[in-house]
Design a protein around this motif. Structure first.
Motif, PDB file in Angstrom:
ATOM      1  N   ASN A 102       0.773  -1.190  -0.154  1.00 37.57           N
ATOM      2  CA  ASN A 102       0.155   0.098  -0.078  1.00 37.57           C
ATOM      3  C   ASN A 102       0.803   1.425   0.051  1.00 37.57           C
ATOM      4  O   ASN A 102       1.896   1.301   0.826  1.00 37.57           O
ATOM      5  CB  ASN A 102      -0.947   0.076   1.302  1.00 37.57           C
ATOM      6  CG  ASN A 102      -1.544   1.318   1.398  1.00 37.57           C
ATOM      7  OD1 ASN A 102      -2.012   2.010   0.453  1.00 37.57           O
ATOM      8  ND2 ASN A 102      -1.561   1.749   2.668  1.00 37.57           N
ATOM      9  N   LYS A 110       7.908  -8.698  11.423  1.00 35.22           N
ATOM     10  CA  LYS A 110       7.230 -10.009  11.093  1.00 35.22           C
ATOM     11  C   LYS A 110       5.656  -9.757  11.409  1.00 35.22           C
ATOM     12  O   LYS A 110       4.831 -10.662  10.709  1.00 35.22           O
ATOM     13  CB  LYS A 110       7.655 -11.063  11.508  1.00 35.22           C
ATOM     14  CG  LYS A 110       9.170 -11.226  10.921  1.00 35.22           C
ATOM     15  CD  LYS A 110       9.723 -12.770  11.209  1.00 35.22           C
ATOM     16  CE  LYS A 110      11.247 -12.569  10.606  1.00 35.22           C
ATOM     17  NZ  LYS A 110      11.857 -13.922  11.115  1.00 35.22           N
ATOM     18  N   GLY A 111       5.198  -9.039  12.540  1.00 35.17           N
ATOM     19  CA  GLY A 111       3.911  -9.041  12.691  1.00 35.17           C
ATOM     20  C   GLY A 111       3.620  -7.979  13.522  1.00 35.17           C
ATOM     21  O   GLY A 111       4.118  -7.865  14.546  1.00 35.17           O
ATOM     22  N   PHE A 112       2.932  -6.882  13.113  1.00 35.09           N
ATOM     23  CA  PHE A 112       2.660  -5.779  13.955  1.00 35.09           C
ATOM     24  C   PHE A 112       1.419  -5.340  13.303  1.00 35.09           C
ATOM     25  O   PHE A 112       1.050  -5.370  12.394  1.00 35.09           O
ATOM     26  CB  PHE A 112       3.611  -4.814  14.027  1.00 35.09           C
ATOM     27  CG  PHE A 112       4.303  -4.333  12.724  1.00 35.09           C
ATOM     28  CD1 PHE A 112       5.264  -4.991  12.166  1.00 35.09           C
ATOM     29  CD2 PHE A 112       3.713  -3.112  12.284  1.00 35.09           C
ATOM     30  CE1 PHE A 112       5.686  -4.318  10.930  1.00 35.09           C
ATOM     31  CE2 PHE A 112       4.200  -2.623  11.147  1.00 35.09           C
ATOM     32  CZ  PHE A 112       5.430  -3.281  10.220  1.00 35.09           C
ATOM     33  N   CYS A 113       0.766  -4.197  14.143  1.00 33.25           N
ATOM     34  CA  CYS A 113      -0.303  -3.335  13.795  1.00 33.25           C
ATOM     35  C   CYS A 113       0.171  -1.977  13.825  1.00 33.25           C
ATOM     36  O   CYS A 113       1.014  -1.579  14.439  1.00 33.25           O
ATOM     37  CB  CYS A 113      -1.347  -3.435  14.580  1.00 33.25           C
ATOM     38  SG  CYS A 113      -2.142  -5.281  14.413  1.00 33.25           S
ATOM     39  N   PHE A 114      -0.551  -1.185  12.884  1.00 31.62           N
ATOM     40  CA  PHE A 114      -0.134   0.364  12.901  1.00 31.62           C
ATOM     41  C   PHE A 114      -1.110   1.222  12.704  1.00 31.62           C
ATOM     42  O   PHE A 114      -2.006   0.788  12.216  1.00 31.62           O
ATOM     43  CB  PHE A 114       1.055   0.578  12.149  1.00 31.62           C
ATOM     44  CG  PHE A 114       0.899   0.359  10.712  1.00 31.62           C
ATOM     45  CD1 PHE A 114       0.971  -0.963  10.008  1.00 31.62           C
ATOM     46  CD2 PHE A 114       0.259   1.367   9.910  1.00 31.62           C
ATOM     47  CE1 PHE A 114       0.842  -1.214   8.664  1.00 31.62           C
ATOM     48  CE2 PHE A 114       0.030   1.106   8.507  1.00 31.62           C
ATOM     49  CZ  PHE A 114       0.062  -0.117   7.850  1.00 31.62           C
ATOM     50  N   ASP A 115      -1.129   2.250  13.266  1.00 30.34           N
ATOM     51  CA  ASP A 115      -1.992   3.385  12.770  1.00 30.34           C
ATOM     52  C   ASP A 115      -1.392   4.609  13.112  1.00 30.34           C
ATOM     53  O   ASP A 115      -1.109   5.292  14.155  1.00 30.34           O
ATOM     54  CB  ASP A 115      -3.135   3.113  13.968  1.00 30.34           C
ATOM     55  CG  ASP A 115      -4.444   4.210  13.742  1.00 30.34           C
ATOM     56  OD1 ASP A 115      -5.579   3.993  14.073  1.00 30.34           O
ATOM     57  OD2 ASP A 115      -3.844   5.358  12.907  1.00 30.34           O
ATOM     58  N   VAL A 116      -1.179   5.191  12.077  1.00 35.41           N
ATOM     59  CA  VAL A 116      -0.246   6.302  11.816  1.00 35.41           C
ATOM     60  C   VAL A 116      -0.983   7.494  11.006  1.00 35.41           C
ATOM     61  O   VAL A 116      -1.787   7.292  10.409  1.00 35.41           O
ATOM     62  CB  VAL A 116       1.331   6.023  11.409  1.00 35.41           C
ATOM     63  CG1 VAL A 116       1.822   5.083  12.365  1.00 35.41           C
ATOM     64  CG2 VAL A 116       1.176   5.726   9.970  1.00 35.41           C
ATOM     65  N   THR A 117      -0.384   8.832  11.557  1.00 29.83           N
ATOM     66  CA  THR A 117      -0.743   9.798  10.700  1.00 29.83           C
ATOM     67  C   THR A 117       0.567  10.307  10.018  1.00 29.83           C
ATOM     68  O   THR A 117       1.556  10.657  10.516  1.00 29.83           O
ATOM     69  CB  THR A 117      -1.225  11.098  11.378  1.00 29.83           C
ATOM     70  OG1 THR A 117      -2.099  10.487  12.577  1.00 29.83           O
ATOM     71  CG2 THR A 117      -1.756  12.099  10.518  1.00 29.83           C
ATOM     72  N   ALA A 118       0.452  10.257   8.741  1.00 33.90           N
ATOM     73  CA  ALA A 118       1.655  10.664   7.774  1.00 33.90           C
ATOM     74  C   ALA A 118       1.119  11.702   6.781  1.00 33.90           C
ATOM     75  O   ALA A 118       0.071  11.700   6.616  1.00 33.90           O
ATOM     76  CB  ALA A 118       1.945   9.199   6.953  1.00 33.90           C
ATOM     77  N   LEU A 175       3.561   7.719   2.549  1.00 35.95           N
ATOM     78  CA  LEU A 175       3.689   6.525   3.274  1.00 35.95           C
ATOM     79  C   LEU A 175       3.663   5.154   2.369  1.00 35.95           C
ATOM     80  O   LEU A 175       3.238   5.488   1.162  1.00 35.95           O
ATOM     81  CB  LEU A 175       1.894   6.201   3.783  1.00 35.95           C
ATOM     82  CG  LEU A 175       1.891   5.061   4.653  1.00 35.95           C
ATOM     83  CD1 LEU A 175       1.731   5.378   5.981  1.00 35.95           C
ATOM     84  CD2 LEU A 175       0.932   4.154   4.062  1.00 35.95           C
ATOM     85  N   HIS A 222       4.136   0.967   2.420  1.00 37.90           N
ATOM     86  CA  HIS A 222       3.934  -0.480   3.225  1.00 37.90           C
ATOM     87  C   HIS A 222       4.308  -1.443   2.228  1.00 37.90           C
ATOM     88  O   HIS A 222       3.545  -1.794   1.203  1.00 37.90           O
ATOM     89  CB  HIS A 222       2.628  -0.409   3.668  1.00 37.90           C
ATOM     90  CG  HIS A 222       2.234  -1.640   4.582  1.00 37.90           C
ATOM     91  ND1 HIS A 222       1.081  -2.260   4.888  1.00 37.90           N
ATOM     92  CD2 HIS A 222       3.198  -2.408   5.275  1.00 37.90           C
ATOM     93  CE1 HIS A 222       1.242  -3.430   5.268  1.00 37.90           C
ATOM     94  NE2 HIS A 222       2.276  -3.389   5.816  1.00 37.90           N
ATOM     95  N   ALA A 263       7.639  -7.116   6.824  1.00 37.89           N
ATOM     96  CA  ALA A 263       7.066  -6.108   6.465  1.00 37.89           C
ATOM     97  C   ALA A 263       7.674  -4.767   6.826  1.00 37.89           C
ATOM     98  O   ALA A 263       8.242  -4.683   8.015  1.00 37.89           O
ATOM     99  CB  ALA A 263       5.648  -6.000   6.969  1.00 37.89           C
ATOM    100  N   THR A 311      -2.483  12.183   6.484  1.00 36.92           N
ATOM    101  CA  THR A 311      -3.571  11.464   6.288  1.00 36.92           C
ATOM    102  C   THR A 311      -3.233  10.479   7.535  1.00 36.92           C
ATOM    103  O   THR A 311      -2.210  10.042   7.891  1.00 36.92           O
ATOM    104  CB  THR A 311      -4.046  10.877   5.071  1.00 36.92           C
ATOM    105  OG1 THR A 311      -2.807  10.420   4.494  1.00 36.92           O
ATOM    106  CG2 THR A 311      -4.620  11.601   4.272  1.00 36.92           C
ATOM    107  N   ASN A 335      -3.134   6.358   8.491  1.00 40.18           N
ATOM    108  CA  ASN A 335      -3.251   5.094   7.739  1.00 40.18           C
ATOM    109  C   ASN A 335      -3.119   4.045   8.893  1.00 40.18           C
ATOM    110  O   ASN A 335      -2.436   4.153   9.649  1.00 40.18           O
ATOM    111  CB  ASN A 335      -1.927   5.064   6.931  1.00 40.18           C
ATOM    112  CG  ASN A 335      -1.877   6.055   5.600  1.00 40.18           C
ATOM    113  OD1 ASN A 335      -1.248   6.895   6.076  1.00 40.18           O
ATOM    114  ND2 ASN A 335      -2.276   5.735   4.651  1.00 40.18           N
ATOM    115  N   GLY A 388      -3.050  -0.195   9.493  1.00 38.70           N
ATOM    116  CA  GLY A 388      -3.025  -1.605   8.993  1.00 38.70           C
ATOM    117  C   GLY A 388      -2.406  -2.667   9.911  1.00 38.70           C
ATOM    118  O   GLY A 388      -2.116  -2.340  10.954  1.00 38.70           O
ATOM    119  N   VAL A 429       0.230  -6.132   9.714  1.00 36.46           N
ATOM    120  CA  VAL A 429       1.154  -7.025   9.318  1.00 36.46           C
ATOM    121  C   VAL A 429       1.097  -8.163  10.160  1.00 36.46           C
ATOM    122  O   VAL A 429       1.216  -8.494  11.245  1.00 36.46           O
ATOM    123  CB  VAL A 429       2.411  -6.442   9.542  1.00 36.46           C
ATOM    124  CG1 VAL A 429       3.596  -7.427   9.245  1.00 36.46           C
ATOM    125  CG2 VAL A 429       2.620  -4.932   8.649  1.00 36.46           C
TER     126      VAL A 429
END
Lengths: 105, 669
Positions: free
Chosen positions: A21, A76-84, A89, A91, A99, B183, B185, B187, B189
């Motif tokens: 993405n 290898k495994g995480f979640c994210f919620d960011v403002t960019a 951005l 991914h 990742a 914005t 974002n 997700g 992983v």
């Protein structure tokens, strides 16, 4: 890991970087993917990837080329919620199991 | 004196003050009344008689006695010059002495001290006042006014100066810019997501490959892609092209039906009545848009395909040189050329290869020689000569393919005004030139000043012709600008074998007779056409056409027939005339002179090998086809008398011989 093991030839095909993405422009996208792949390769040890070194390298490289305030997360495994910032951005996946998230803010 | 004496004395002395000791308390109770003095006698007091009381007591004196003190001090007195004894010794012993710090107020020392103290206070006050005042520039009068800060610098030579600049006024300004748009974002992983992504990509790639295979596309073949595109469109397929071509030809032929009929079948009946005269029937005129403004500079029929002729367009005018065009016309399609090639400079000469009917050698006005393959899709020449490959520096007036291929590579000759005859070899990727000979200028015979004033340089070659017969194939003729014709040999390049004098101006065309191996014909700008025997230095026959001649050509069917074209028409009007001569019929004059084009000069002529037509080019870019009437086409006359065993060739030769005999006869006579 549970489940069927991944066949080797498929694994080989998964080695390259794919973008999951992004909202970057095309040339920026290819360049950033190259930077990421290069940095990870530099820090790949036989036992695995040195995540700290690789992320530091990615962040430095991006700071130098595109300006300050880049963030890089790898795992290898995480979640994210960011403002960019818009258009910064990315991914992407690399080597079939890593990742990488980079963004600028 | 013993202290006992002292004690009663003290008691006696104490009697005098009123004994207010014990009784004082009672007396004072009386409060502020005049005290009444009442003498009260204590009980234990001694009773002394009043006389004793009045008696003077000798004073009692208390004397200290220091046990450690010396009994006497003895001092030497210089005055009396003896020792003096002093009984009086000081008996006082000082055990401890301390100076007290307390001064009596009224004492002089205290007064001094107070004075000093006051003075100090005054000074201090003055100092404080002085510090608050600005300094004067005048030296102070009193030393006491100086501030005690820098006591080292004296005030008369040093003075402190100070200045204060204006303080800049500071103002605060600030901005805030809007932060770049951001914005949010989010997700996740996870390993399975990564796997899914990769799988999806692989699938997509596989799909794409399958599609590619289906459509038969390969990654590296761009050309075939384009081809496929054209294939898929039926308008552009090869079959369509062929069909269109045939259609075009049919349409044209239908439109010119009568002309084709004439071409094929019509014979001028009037020739039967006109003996010794013939006519030329104009059939078609080929012209092309590109070549409209150019002059026809050469025409050649294709040796293999009898309907194809190549026409070169250029310009003879030195001042007006442009690009050149080569058009290959076919009789089957008279409206449009089959092949068109553009060249950088005007075309001056053409030649088809006798064995490879698609190969065309071209000579240009700027000296370049090109080789084209007319079948090639690109319009570029397959070979081109450049300055590096020794191209000619002057227009290449004639090119001719070499028939014998002993060398293996195709080669052709070219002649140019720069005086060189070159042989060009078609090697793998370039054109190699080999100089056959240089046309040396010959001084005119008879002049003794050859050495000094002979012209340096080379003669300009305008035309050449190789001998077609095998035993003379090494011979070739060269016509020059000076009017001389030289016979040269391919093998021997140093010198001319023979020089033929006769023409006074430039020789435009020399041609060997196709039948008779000794005869050749030449056309010159001096209005004459001359017939030569190569063994003789001088011409056999000469025909004066009274106009400048552009070209001459032997007829392929008769040894005694030739055609000459003139640039200008008779009588001043510029129009091209074709003269046909048949020497067996008429030795002195033409049997046909026909105006072919109006308002144009004719430049070249060529006989078709198989058809009874000639093709004539003019300076307007048009090519005219003319049919020869029967009288012009007499090849061999077989009468009942002639020997049946003689071949046509022999007949032709006979004709020529006959002619020659007649000529020599007339000359001798």
């Amino acid at each position: 890991m549970a489940g069927r093991p991944i066949p080797k030839d498929v694994k080989k095909q998964c080695q390259k970087a794919t973008v999951k993405n992004t909202d970057m422009s095309n040339e920026m996208k290819t360049e950033v993917v190259d930077i990421i792949a290069g940095s990870i390769d530099k820090f790949t040890l036989p036992t695995g990837v040195n995540f700290e070194g690789a992320t530091r390298a990615i962040k430095d490289a991006l700071d130098k080329s595109y300006g300050f305030n880049w963030h890089c997360a790898m795992g290898k495994g995480f979640c994210f919620d960011v403002t960019a910032q818009n258009g910064t951005l990315m991914h992407c996946y690399y080597q079939g199991e890593l990742a990488i998230l980079v963004y600028k803010c | 004196m013993p202290p006992k004496n002292a004690a009663p004395k003290n008691a006696a002395q104490r009697q005098t003050p009123p004994p207010e000791g014990g009784d004082a308390a009672e007396e004072l109770g009386d409060d502020y009344d005049m005290p009444v003095i009442v003498k009260v006698r204590p009980d234990d007091q001694l009773n002394i008689s009043p006389e004793d009381l009045e008696k003077e007591v000798p004073p009692r004196v208390l004397y200290p006695l220091n046990p450690r003190a010396a009994h006497n001090t003895t001092q030497y007195s210089f005055k009396e010059k003896c020792f003096k004894v002093d009984e009086q010794v000081d008996q006082v012993v000082m055990h401890f002495a301390m100076d007290g710090l307390i001064l009596l107020k009224e004492s002089p020392e205290a007064m001094d001290q107070i004075e000093v103290f006051e003075k100090k206070e005054a000074e201090q006050n003055e100092k404080e006042e002085a510090e608050a005042i600005d300094e004067d520039f005048d030296p102070p009068e009193n030393e006491k006014e100086i501030p005690v800060k820098n006591p080292l610098r004296n005030q008369f030579n040093f003075s402190e100066r100070a200045a204060q600049s204006k303080n800049a006024i500071l103002r605060e300004r600030s901005w805030t810019t809007e932060p770049p748009p951001t914005t949010r974002n989010y997700g996740t992983v996870t390993q399975w997501e990564i796997f899914d992504q990769y799988m999806a990509e692989i699938e997509a790639a596989k799909e794409k490959e399958k599609d590619d295979k289906k459509s038969g596309k390969s990654a590296y073949d761009d050309m075939s892609e384009k081809k496929k595109k054209s294939d898929s469109d039926p308008t552009y397929s090869e079959n369509m092209k062929l069909s269109i071509k045939i259609m075009e030809r049919m349409v044209n032929q239908n439109a010119e039906n009568e002309v084709y009929h004439d071409f094929k079948y019509w014979e001028d009946r009037s020739d039967e009545f006109r003996d010794g005269e013939g006519t030329l029937l104009p059939l078609w005129r080929f012209s092309s848009e590109k070549a409209k403004k150019k002059q026809v500079t050469c025409i050649k029929w294709n040796p293999h395909y009898s309907d194809l002729c190549a026409v070169g367009f250029g310009s003879y005018d030195f001042m007006r040189q442009g690009t050149g065009v080569i058009c290959c016309y076919s009789l089957k399609n008279t409206r449009f050329p089959e092949y068109v090639f553009n060249t950088d400079a005007g075309v001056c000469s053409l030649d088809w290869h006798p064995a490879h009917p698609a190969v065309l050698a071209v000579g240009l006005y700027d000296g370049t020689v090109l080789v084209y393959d007319v079948r090639a899709r690109t319009k570029k020449p397959i070979y081109q000569s450049t300055v590096r490959t020794n191209k000619h520096t002057d227009p290449v007036w004639e090119v001719r393919w070499n028939n014998d291929e002993s060398t293996g590579a195709l080669n052709f000759y070219s002649i140019s005004s720069d005086g060189r005859v070159s042989n060009w070899f078609l090697l793998k990727n370039k054109l190699e030139s080999e100089e056959v000979m240089e046309l040396k200028l010959m001084g005119s015979p008879g002049t003794g000043e050859e050495d000094e004033t002979s012209l340096a340089g080379l003669a300009g070659g305008l035309c050449f012709d190789f001998h077609s017969h095998s035993d003379h194939s090494h011979l070739f003729l060269v016509g020059t600008e000076e009017g001389r014709i030289h016979k040269c040999s391919k093998a021997f390049s140093g010198q001319y074998l023979e020089t033929y004098e006769g023409h006074t101006m430039a020789v435009y065309s020399v041609r060997w007779n196709p039948f008779h191996e000794k005869i050749f014909i030449s056309a010159s700008a001096d209005w004459t056409v001359k017939l030569w025997n190569h063994e003789n230095r001088f011409a056999i026959l000469s025909f004066d056409l009274s106009q400048a001649i552009g070209d001459v050509a032997w007829a392929p069917y008769s040894s005694t027939t030739f055609a000459a074209i003139t640039s200008d028409g008779a009588g001043g009007s510029t129009s091209g005339v074709v003269h046909v001569y048949d020497l067996s019929v008429n030795r002195n004059d033409h049997i046909c002179a026909q105006k072919v084009v109006k308002r144009a000069k004719l430049t070249h002529v060529a006989f078709s090998k198989s058809e009874p037509i000639i093709i004539v080019g003019d300076d307007r870019g048009g090519v005219n086809t003319l049919k020869l009437s029967p009288n012009l086409r007499i090849d061999v006359v077989r009468t009942d008398e002639t020997d049946q065993n003689l071949t046509d060739m022999d007949m032709q030769l006979q004709k020529m011989e006959h002619l020659l005999e007649m000529v020599t006869e007339t000359k001798t006579t």
